[in-house]
Design a protein around this motif. Structure first.
Motif, PDB file in Angstrom:
ATOM      1  N   MET A 227     -13.028   2.450   7.814  1.00  0.00           N
ATOM      2  CA  MET A 227     -12.546   1.451   8.764  1.00  0.00           C
ATOM      3  C   MET A 227     -11.853   0.301   8.037  1.00  0.00           C
ATOM      4  O   MET A 227     -10.770  -0.145   8.460  1.00  0.00           O
ATOM      5  N   ARG A 228     -12.434  -0.182   6.948  1.00  0.00           N
ATOM      6  CA  ARG A 228     -11.799  -1.255   6.173  1.00  0.00           C
ATOM      7  C   ARG A 228     -10.456  -0.804   5.617  1.00  0.00           C
ATOM      8  O   ARG A 228      -9.472  -1.548   5.652  1.00  0.00           O
ATOM      9  N   LEU A 229     -10.423   0.428   5.106  1.00  0.00           N
ATOM     10  CA  LEU A 229      -9.169   0.984   4.578  1.00  0.00           C
ATOM     11  C   LEU A 229      -8.117   1.073   5.666  1.00  0.00           C
ATOM     12  O   LEU A 229      -6.965   0.675   5.459  1.00  0.00           O
ATOM     13  N   LYS A 230      -8.508   1.613   6.797  1.00  0.00           N
ATOM     14  CA  LYS A 230      -7.552   1.767   7.892  1.00  0.00           C
ATOM     15  C   LYS A 230      -6.986   0.410   8.295  1.00  0.00           C
ATOM     16  O   LYS A 230      -5.772   0.272   8.487  1.00  0.00           O
ATOM     17  N   ASN A 231      -7.834  -0.588   8.413  1.00  0.00           N
ATOM     18  CA  ASN A 231      -7.365  -1.925   8.790  1.00  0.00           C
ATOM     19  C   ASN A 231      -6.408  -2.491   7.745  1.00  0.00           C
ATOM     20  O   ASN A 231      -5.364  -3.045   8.090  1.00  0.00           O
ATOM     21  N   ALA A 232      -6.753  -2.344   6.467  1.00  0.00           N
ATOM     22  CA  ALA A 232      -5.901  -2.872   5.394  1.00  0.00           C
ATOM     23  C   ALA A 232      -4.572  -2.129   5.334  1.00  0.00           C
ATOM     24  O   ALA A 232      -3.501  -2.749   5.216  1.00  0.00           O
ATOM     25  N   VAL A 233      -4.625  -0.812   5.414  1.00  0.00           N
ATOM     26  CA  VAL A 233      -3.401  -0.011   5.339  1.00  0.00           C
ATOM     27  C   VAL A 233      -2.524  -0.256   6.563  1.00  0.00           C
ATOM     28  O   VAL A 233      -1.307  -0.394   6.437  1.00  0.00           O
ATOM     29  N   THR A 234      -3.128  -0.345   7.736  1.00  0.00           N
ATOM     30  CA  THR A 234      -2.361  -0.598   8.958  1.00  0.00           C
ATOM     31  C   THR A 234      -1.638  -1.940   8.875  1.00  0.00           C
ATOM     32  O   THR A 234      -0.452  -2.040   9.236  1.00  0.00           O
ATOM     33  N   ALA A 235      -2.308  -2.966   8.391  1.00  0.00           N
ATOM     34  CA  ALA A 235      -1.673  -4.281   8.248  1.00  0.00           C
ATOM     35  C   ALA A 235      -0.537  -4.230   7.231  1.00  0.00           C
ATOM     36  O   ALA A 235       0.547  -4.790   7.455  1.00  0.00           O
ATOM     37  N   HIS A 236      -0.774  -3.544   6.117  1.00  0.00           N
ATOM     38  CA  HIS A 236       0.247  -3.417   5.067  1.00  0.00           C
ATOM     39  C   HIS A 236       1.478  -2.671   5.608  1.00  0.00           C
ATOM     40  O   HIS A 236       2.609  -3.105   5.412  1.00  0.00           O
ATOM     41  N   VAL A 237       1.242  -1.566   6.286  1.00  0.00           N
ATOM     42  CA  VAL A 237       2.331  -0.758   6.843  1.00  0.00           C
ATOM     43  C   VAL A 237       3.112  -1.560   7.879  1.00  0.00           C
ATOM     44  O   VAL A 237       4.351  -1.555   7.887  1.00  0.00           O
ATOM     45  N   SER A 238       2.407  -2.257   8.730  1.00  0.00           N
ATOM     46  CA  SER A 238       3.071  -3.061   9.749  1.00  0.00           C
ATOM     47  C   SER A 238       3.975  -4.110   9.109  1.00  0.00           C
ATOM     48  O   SER A 238       5.115  -4.307   9.546  1.00  0.00           O
ATOM     49  N   ASP A 239       3.484  -4.757   8.067  1.00  0.00           N
ATOM     50  CA  ASP A 239       4.272  -5.765   7.364  1.00  0.00           C
ATOM     51  C   ASP A 239       5.521  -5.141   6.734  1.00  0.00           C
ATOM     52  O   ASP A 239       6.622  -5.674   6.857  1.00  0.00           O
TER      53      ASP A 239
END
Length: 187
Positions: free
Chosen positions: A104-116
């Motif tokens: 879950m932490r990975l998904k949140n971090a990766v999703t934010a990075h990808v969105s940026d």
């Protein structure tokens, strides 16, 4: 791992593959061993993708984009955080609460990075680089992914010059380990 097209198309396709891997992990019940296999594939894709971006995308951002140094530094810091989580995930088994927490932490971090990247960085890069430069970067990124490590090495340097020197050797060792253990084999 290699899709074709310019750097933005290549990396965006990687992003969708990672989204799919997260969804597949989340769709399986907690202790299902296939979750470990999918987490290994997720790790392999994220590491290759990160190394390729650090070798080629972020130097281009530094070169062509106003304020590119700050943008690249932020993205590299995001990668370092993700790599530390991936290293921690290596020691977890599905069904272990830590596994789910890290996913879950990975998904949140990766999703934010990808969105940026997709909403801010890629449009800026598309505005300041020629189509030929973006195509050339796409080829370089694909080549880097073929030779990149497949396991997290959070202590390794993340500069373009160090990655270009160290990543192929580290990648070769990682791929040998993967072959010997069967890690990351496609179904």
């Amino acid at each position: 791992m290699g899709h074709g097209g310019n750097v933005i198309q290549e990396l965006t396709t990687d992003h969708r593959e990672v989204d799919d891997l997260f969804a597949r992990i989340e769709a399986l019940p907690g202790p299902d061993p296939q979750r470990r296999e999918l987490a290994d594939r997720l790790t392999m894709e994220l590491i290759r993708h990160s190394v390729a971006e650090e070798e080629y995308l972020y130097p281009a951002v530094r070169r062509y984009v106003d304020g590119g140094d700050d943008l690249a530094d932020k993205e590299i810091a995001d990668h370092a955080d993700v790599e530390r989580m991936l290293k921690e995930l290596e020691g977890c088994r599905p069904g272990d609460g830590r596994f789910d927490t890290l996913i879950m932490r990975l998904k949140n971090a990766v999703t934010a990075h990808v969105s940026d990247e997709e909403s801010r960085l890629f449009p800026i890069l598309a505005d300041v680089c020629s189509a030929d430069a973006l195509e050339d970067l796409g080829e370089k990124v694909r080549s880097a992914k073929r030779h990149a490590p497949t396991r997290p090495h959070p202590s390794a340097p993340d500069t373009p010059s160090a990655n270009k020197i160290l990543a192929p050797g580290t990648g070769m060792v990682d791929r040998l380990r993967d072959a010997l253990t069967g890690r990351g084999k496609q179904d």
